[in-house]
Design an enzyme around this catalytic site. Structure first.
Site, PDB file in Angstrom:
ATOM      1  N   PHE A 178       0.834  -1.198   0.000  1.00 37.18           N
ATOM      2  CA  PHE A 178       0.000   0.000   0.000  1.00 37.18           C
ATOM      3  C   PHE A 178       0.872   1.252   0.000  1.00 37.18           C
ATOM      4  O   PHE A 178       1.830   1.343   0.772  1.00 37.18           O
ATOM      5  CB  PHE A 178      -0.882   0.057   1.260  1.00 37.18           C
ATOM      6  CG  PHE A 178      -1.864  -1.066   1.410  1.00 37.18           C
ATOM      7  CD1 PHE A 178      -3.113  -0.992   0.813  1.00 37.18           C
ATOM      8  CD2 PHE A 178      -1.550  -2.185   2.167  1.00 37.18           C
ATOM      9  CE1 PHE A 178      -4.035  -2.023   0.968  1.00 37.18           C
ATOM     10  CE2 PHE A 178      -2.463  -3.214   2.331  1.00 37.18           C
ATOM     11  CZ  PHE A 178      -3.706  -3.133   1.724  1.00 37.18           C
ATOM     12  N   ASP A 179       0.516   2.219  -0.834  1.00 39.34           N
ATOM     13  CA  ASP A 179       1.036   3.564  -0.679  1.00 39.34           C
ATOM     14  C   ASP A 179       0.358   4.179   0.545  1.00 39.34           C
ATOM     15  O   ASP A 179      -0.637   3.648   1.049  1.00 39.34           O
ATOM     16  CB  ASP A 179       0.743   4.372  -1.943  1.00 39.34           C
ATOM     17  CG  ASP A 179       1.251   5.802  -1.866  1.00 39.34           C
ATOM     18  OD1 ASP A 179       2.244   6.049  -1.150  1.00 39.34           O
ATOM     19  OD2 ASP A 179       0.641   6.670  -2.515  1.00 39.34           O
ATOM     20  N   GLY A 180       0.900   5.304   1.033  1.00 40.83           N
ATOM     21  CA  GLY A 180       0.338   5.939   2.216  1.00 40.83           C
ATOM     22  C   GLY A 180      -0.725   6.967   1.897  1.00 40.83           C
ATOM     23  O   GLY A 180      -1.926   6.674   1.873  1.00 40.83           O
TER      24      GLY A 180
END
Length: 315
Positions: A178-180
């Site tokens: 996941f990206d943030g």
């Protein structure tokens, strides 16, 4: 909008409890390579497309971008059932298609041929098939159509856009990256950055350090995945999750970690890249799916064969 015409086909796969399962809906173009058929539909129309699919209904489709992800999901189910044959909290995969039922037999046959344990096939003769996501208790929706993804996000369902691409075959362990900001977390800091630049964003983060970030579009799915992850020990888990963010660990990492702690979301590995390219780490991790809101990051991941899904921020 008039009520859509739909057909739901249940296969003989072991029935899962929709109230306890983690339901994932994928469209046919996300899980299979239907680019040639889609072009036929666009250029020759529905009638020719239906004829083609019927003539070729016993010819299996090739794997699409999301195929390996769904295979890894099935592997997790196997491990869950090994632990507890009565386990109810399994992954439950639905294929959602804008195909009409008469052209859908090739989809069902292809899934069976490729060993996919798909519980339900939903053939919806309507432009907006996402109206059925909530009724199926879907927690993640993957589609190759941007409009569908935006509709799902607006309905409050975690969703991402899949592009047809060449992918490497990862390990059996389900690996999700996941990206943030604008993916797991809200885009609040991104908005400050666009308005006031880096110095303004850093000042905002320092002022808000003790305040958890808002929820991003994939937070709900990540929480359900984390709950499933907790059923296994660290050493023997068939699931591994990653946070891969452009944030600086020194200046912006503390708030991200505090937010995850506040949510009770355990991430196996977190990388704060301070704007450095994500490709080398993705190449090392070899995830089954990488969620990001930046098209440049998606394109970079695709170049090295990483299955990628764009979370649109401009719906």
């Amino acid at each position: 909008m008039a009520e859509a015409e739909s057909t739901v086909i249940n296969t003989n796969v072991k029935q899962k409890d929709p109230n306890e399962a983690l339901v994932i809906a994928v469209t046919t173009r996300a899980i299979f390579n239907l680019e040639e058929e889609h072009q036929l539909f666009l250029t020759k129309g529905k009638e020719e497309y239906v004829k083609y699919q019927q003539v070729n209904e016993n010819k299996p489709l090739e794997q699409g971008t999301a195929f390996a992800f769904i295979q890894a999901v099935q592997f997790v189910n196997e491990k869950l059932l090994e632990r507890n044959p009565e386990e109810k909290g399994l992954f439950d995969v639905i294929i959602l298609s804008n195909n009409s039922p008469e052209s859908g037999m090739r989809i069902v046959n292809s899934a069976k041929h490729l060993g996919l344990e798909i519980s339900r096939f939903c053939f919806v003769s309507d432009e907006d098939s996402t109206q059925y996501l909530k009724s199926h208790n879907v927690k993640l929706f993957l589609s190759a159509d941007r409009t569908d993804v935006c509709n799902a996000l607006q309905r409050g369902v975690s969703a991402a856009l899949i592009f047809q691409q060449e992918v490497q075959t990862p390990s059996t362990q389900l690996r999700v990256v996941f990206d943030g900001d604008a993916v797991l977390f809200s885009d609040e800091t991104d908005r400050v950055f666009r308005e006031k630049g880096l110095s303004g964003a850093l000042e905002y983060e320092r002022a808000m350090e003790a305040v958890p970030m808002g929820e991003g579009p994939l937070k709900a799915f990540a929480m359900h995945l984390g709950k499933m992850r907790k059923k296994f020990s660290q050493e023997n888990s068939p699931i591994r999750t990653y946070l891969l963010t452009a944030r600086s660990g020194r200046d912006m990492g503390i708030r991200a970690i505090k937010t995850l702690r506040e949510w009770g979301l355990a991430i196996d590995e977190a990388f704060f890249m301070d704007g450095a390219p994500k490709g080398p780490l993705l190449s090392q991790i070899q995830p089954h799916i990488f969620f990001d809101d930046g098209l440049h990051n998606i394109q970079g991941a695709q170049d090295i064969g990483i299955p990628s899904a764009l979370v649109p921020c401009d719906c």
